[in-house]
Design an enzyme around this catalytic site. Sequence first.
Site, mmCIF file in Angstrom:
data_model
loop_
_atom_site.group_PDB
_atom_site.id
_atom_site.type_symbol
_atom_site.label_atom_id
_atom_site.label_comp_id
_atom_site.label_asym_id
_atom_site.label_seq_id
_atom_site.Cartn_x
_atom_site.Cartn_y
_atom_site.Cartn_z
ATOM 1 N N GLU A 1 0.889 -1.173 0.000
ATOM 2 C CA GLU A 1 0.000 0.000 0.000
ATOM 3 C C GLU A 1 0.919 1.212 0.000
ATOM 4 O OE1 GLU A 1 -3.284 -0.039 -0.083
ATOM 5 O OE2 GLU A 1 -3.897 -2.031 0.588
ATOM 6 N N CYS B 1 -2.098 9.481 2.345
ATOM 7 C CA CYS B 1 -1.606 8.909 1.088
ATOM 8 C C CYS B 1 -2.479 9.293 -0.101
ATOM 9 C CB CYS B 1 -1.551 7.388 1.221
ATOM 10 S SG CYS B 1 -3.106 6.661 1.741
#
Length: 492
Positions: free
Chosen positions: A231, A265
């Site tokens: 991720e 993110c």
Amino acid sequence: MTSELAAHAATLPQAPVFDTPAEQMQAVFDAQLPKALSLRSSTAAQRIAKIKTLREALLAEREAWYAAFAQDMRKSQAEVEATEMLPVLDEMRHAIGRVKSWMKPTRAWPTTTSLGLKARIHYQSRGRVLIIAPWNYPLNLCLGPLVSALAAGNTVILKPSEMTPNVSAVTARIIAKVFDPSEVALFEGAQATSTALLAMPFDHIFFTGSPAVGKIVMTAAAKHLTSVTLELGGKSPTIIDESADLAMAAENLMWGKHLNNGQTCIAPDYVYVHTKVKAEFVAQCLKALDKLFGSEASRSANPDLTRVVNTRHTQRLAGILADARAKGAGILVGGQVDESQNYIAPTLLEGAAADSRIMNEEIFGPLLPIVEFSDINQVIAQINAAPKPLALYIFSKDSERIDQVLSNTSSGGACVNHCMVHYAHGNLPFGGVNNSGIGSGHGHFGFKAFSHERAVLTGGWLRSEKLFAPPYTPKRFAFIRRIVDSLKLPML
Ligand code: NAD
């Protein structure tokens, strides 16, 4: 060292960080082997009970979480609840309600060559898994994947980030209280701890962090052919076209960009705005910032704005800002830096040069460059020329334009007339693509990331393989050819 890694190394804390001795971790890893084998046949009820116990322990430490987040990044209690507790509690509820059905083998319908055969997909726990977490949502991104790993019946070693030590300490206390280390263990530390763990032959690694470290993780995993979920991050573009609802778009973007002070993110990293509506969009952004965080003069004292995590990151962001200005970018709002407080004001810029750091590095902070466009094809070409982003956002009322952008670009996820909230949808896969990640998590996708999908075929009375077996007489050969040719016909 690559330039990507050198830039990453410059963000690490200056003070030496405690690392867990490798022998201690090896002993726990070894002890997890028999446990992992026994967990393979654990029931849904047993897995649910563990998640419930973890939930109780997590909620019992509310005040400790608030204090730890205040110390590590001056995060408000409301934001701790909304962005750390809420996603984990939602992940827990989802897993508790669904894990029984996720664990059930699913039927695989036969295709032409498997007529008459019974086939199932079994969801088998991977075994011993490693979860490495980043600092930006240190509770959410450590315990969220843990829930999926427990639902799938694995043993787990957790390695939280060294950048948020107070949150790590609370997490470590909870894990030690709820689990025997032979089932779930947490090891604090920095690069040396990670490196020692990455040398061990885990059955799966779930890593959340930067693309630079993602490559190190994947290289280490390759030594043991360990599967990975990565991720990662990157630069997530936003497009505001001339038909967009500008007030809504501005308010939504200013919220998304400054949640956790831009240290997300999937935060909008840069904005393309159509030339015709740029002035109005900027005016709406300024209005939205006033509404969210008060007047510009009072913003540095606003308790709702989380701080930059440490001095190194504050210096990194200040450097990006200085570089952008030196190369001609103008400031529309913000620009103030107070290193002693790890404070950088919410900042909008225009006219950033294509070769400036702000247009090339993941910003991960409260700076937002605004880029004008008049031809959407150029925007699409620029997005496609860059590494594939984790998220892409488009604000528009023109459905053809929306389809054009979605079908001609790639990104881990996307939102139309919204930003960031796809993360919170438990039935959507959350993950990146290539540079922004490999694989996905959340809900059923998280369960599958921590499970091996085992193909199980059961033979019955019909032994069709005999029709394809030697001796290959001319008759048998003709029959096989007829079967092969028949595959040109459409499926029923
Ligand atoms: P990072 O890559 O620096 O660190 C992540 C973890 O890796 C930490 O636990 C750290 O101790 C460890 N680590 C650091 N250097 C290492 C090395 N050389 N070898 C082995 N392990 C090492 O990331 P970060 O700064 O903590 O987090 C920010 C990054 O994470 C951003 O790029 C952001 O976009 C990304 N991120 C992605 C997601 C997502 O879900 N896709 C979520 C949050 C953050």
